[in-house]
Design a protein around this motif. Structure first.
Motif, short mmCIF file in Angstrom:
data_model
loop_
_atom_site.label_atom_id
_atom_site.label_comp_id
_atom_site.label_asym_id
_atom_site.label_seq_id
_atom_site.Cartn_x
_atom_site.Cartn_y
_atom_site.Cartn_z
N LEU A 137 -2.59 11.70 -0.92
CA LEU A 137 -2.38 10.51 -0.09
C LEU A 137 -1.02 9.95 -0.47
N THR A 138 -0.16 9.82 0.52
CA THR A 138 1.18 9.29 0.26
C THR A 138 1.46 8.18 1.25
N ILE A 139 1.99 7.09 0.75
CA ILE A 139 2.35 5.97 1.61
C ILE A 139 3.87 5.82 1.54
N TYR A 140 4.49 5.95 2.72
CA TYR A 140 5.96 5.92 2.80
C TYR A 140 6.43 4.62 3.47
N SER A 141 7.58 4.17 3.06
CA SER A 141 8.25 3.06 3.76
C SER A 141 8.93 3.66 5.00
N PRO A 142 9.37 2.82 5.96
CA PRO A 142 10.06 3.38 7.14
C PRO A 142 11.30 4.17 6.77
N ARG A 143 11.87 3.92 5.58
CA ARG A 143 13.07 4.66 5.17
C ARG A 143 12.73 5.97 4.47
N GLY A 144 11.42 6.30 4.37
CA GLY A 144 11.02 7.56 3.78
C GLY A 144 10.84 7.52 2.27
N GLU A 145 10.87 6.31 1.69
CA GLU A 145 10.64 6.20 0.25
C GLU A 145 9.14 6.12 -0.01
N THR A 146 8.71 6.76 -1.09
CA THR A 146 7.28 6.74 -1.41
C THR A 146 6.92 5.39 -2.03
N ILE A 147 5.96 4.71 -1.41
CA ILE A 147 5.45 3.45 -1.99
C ILE A 147 4.31 3.80 -2.94
N TYR A 148 3.54 4.81 -2.57
CA TYR A 148 2.39 5.21 -3.39
C TYR A 148 2.12 6.70 -3.15
N ALA A 149 1.82 7.43 -4.19
CA ALA A 149 1.47 8.85 -4.03
C ALA A 149 0.35 9.19 -4.99
N SER A 150 -0.63 9.88 -4.48
CA SER A 150 -1.75 10.28 -5.33
C SER A 150 -2.22 11.66 -4.89
N VAL A 151 -2.52 12.51 -5.84
CA VAL A 151 -3.07 13.82 -5.51
C VAL A 151 -4.50 13.90 -6.00
N ALA A 152 -5.18 14.98 -5.63
CA ALA A 152 -6.60 15.11 -5.96
C ALA A 152 -6.82 14.96 -7.46
N ALA A 153 -7.77 14.11 -7.80
CA ALA A 153 -8.13 13.93 -9.21
C ALA A 153 -9.63 13.71 -9.27
N LEU A 154 -10.27 14.39 -10.19
CA LEU A 154 -11.73 14.31 -10.27
C LEU A 154 -12.19 12.90 -10.65
N GLU A 155 -11.36 12.17 -11.43
CA GLU A 155 -11.77 10.85 -11.91
C GLU A 155 -11.96 9.86 -10.74
#
Lengths: 196, 209
Positions: free
Chosen positions: A105-123
């Motif tokens: 799950l990645t959340i980008y700003s309109p300028r293409g900068e990552t605001i938040y990024a998360s990959v699969a994690a069992l926790e």
């Protein structure tokens, strides 16, 4: 005249002030062009996705194939669900199930900068990201402040006005197509009218 | 009258020579400034990219603190790569010998399974579009690739069908191969591809038509 003397005479005839001015001009133009490039880009990723997406609604995109590839260099090994969020009126919750390796799950700003990024994690396989308007407006008391246990407490709360949330789930082959589709359809991007 | 014409001619020559000097000066600045900017943003240099064999990775892709060259590169490309905090994206447009990848040639991408939790190899045309083919095959991932018992794999890039992991290249012209490594166990640090860690695959030209 020896070649060394010729070279010295040639160097002496060069107007070094002009050369220095040219180098400074080249450097200044290089820096300006590089800094201005994101604003001057003809079709940024945000521009390309804008007609495909709806505001505050998760859209499951078709498999990446010729004719259905909204952005260049999108991995065809992944299926995508995307949402163009806007927190001007209300906060927005983005929910995604990231249980399979490769999901993100990645959340980008309109300028293409990552605001938040998360990959699969069992926790924390189920991610709930609350996007809040960055102004100082009062959004109401949180359930915890009212003494009520929250049903939907977010994994993270982030300030953001507009942008794009992308849920990517690995395409594991025809046998898993239904499961992949269900995972993408379970992703949510909804306005939070009342904090619950 | 002849003298006046002579003075007029001298005046014009003076104007042209002054303006041509300025035009040359401005032209050099424009070509130098825009040219170096274009090269740095389009191809990248070691200042902004990591280069391992034919593979190029923009180390600060999509990050909030990314350098201006990475920002400009992805804005111009119109792509949204995964943040380099959680993944690494490598793109190769040449083989290991430095020859440009082209659909008129066949290539073998040889490597070993990665330690990353998930990875994929995809082939695109030079602009980043998937290549139309009747098999509908554009990519392999850890979930879909056939890996040998010793952990090695070979992906064949070719126009005609090949046994094993075949990615069709059709008549795309210039090719770009993209490798994405993703790790859920933590941030993919710069030293991820250390001698003890993953090694990037080699790209070898097999034959050309």
């Amino acid at each position: 005249m020896t070649p060394i003397r010729k070279a010295i005479a040639l160097l002496a005839s060069v107007n070094w002030r002009i050369v220095a001015a040219a180098l400074c001009g080249i450097g200044a133009l290089h820096i300006l062009a590089t800094l201005a490039a994101p604003s001057l880009a003809i079709a940024t990723a945000f521009d390309r996705l804008e007609p495909v997406l709806q505001t505050n609604k998760m859209v499951v995109l078709p498999e990446v194939a010729p004719g259905s590839q909204p952005l260049p260099f999108m991995s065809p090994s992944l299926r995508y669900a995307m949402c163009r969020f806007d927190t001007t009126a209300h906060p927005v919750d983005v929910v995604a199930d990231l249980r399979d390796a490769g999901a993100s799950l990645t959340i980008y700003s309109p300028r293409g900068e990552t605001i938040y990024a998360s990959v699969a994690a069992l926790e924390v396989p189920r991610q709930r990201i609350r996007l809040l308007p960055p102004d100082e407006r009062f959004l109401g008391l949180t359930p915890e402040a009212r003494g009520v246990p929250s049903k939907n407490s977010p994994t993270a709360s982030l300030p953001a006005t507009t942008g794009i949330a992308i849920v990517a789930v690995p395409e594991r082959g025809p046998a898993y197509r239904g499961a992949t589709e269900r995972l993408l359809e379970s992703a949510r991007c909804t306005e939070v009218v009342e904090l619950r | 009258m002849t003298f006046q014409l002579y003075r007029l001619k001298q005046f014009v020559i003076r104007i042209v020579s002054t303006f041509s000097d300025w035009a040359l000066f401005v032209g050099i600045i424009l070509i130098g400034g825009i040219g170096t900017h274009w090269y740095m943003v389009d191809s990248g240099t070691t200042l902004a990219t990591d280069r391992i064999g034919p593979w190029i990775s923009w180390g600060e892709a999509s990050r909030r603190d990314s350098d201006p060259y990475a920002r400009a590169h992805f804005a111009r490309l119109g792509a949204l790569p995964l943040s380099s905090d959680v993944s690494r994206t490598y793109v190769a447009t040449t083989d290991n010998d430095g020859g440009a990848l082209h659909s008129s040639c066949d290539y073998a991408v040889q490597g070993r399974d990665f330690k990353s939790t998930w990875w994929s190899i995809s082939v695109f045309d030079k602009g980043g579009a998937v290549i139309a083919n009747p098999a509908g095959r554009y990519s392999f991932s850890r979930d879909t690739i056939a890996i040998g018992a010793d952990g090695s794999f070979v992906v064949s890039l070719a126009r005609e069908a090949r046994p094993g992991n075949w990615l069709p290249t059709g008549g795309a012209g210039g090719l770009a191969v993209m490798l994405v490594l993703q790790d859920g166990s933590g941030s993919i640090a710069d030293d991820h591809l250390s001698p003890e860690g993953d090694q990037l695959p080699s790209i070898t030209r097999v034959a050309c038509r």
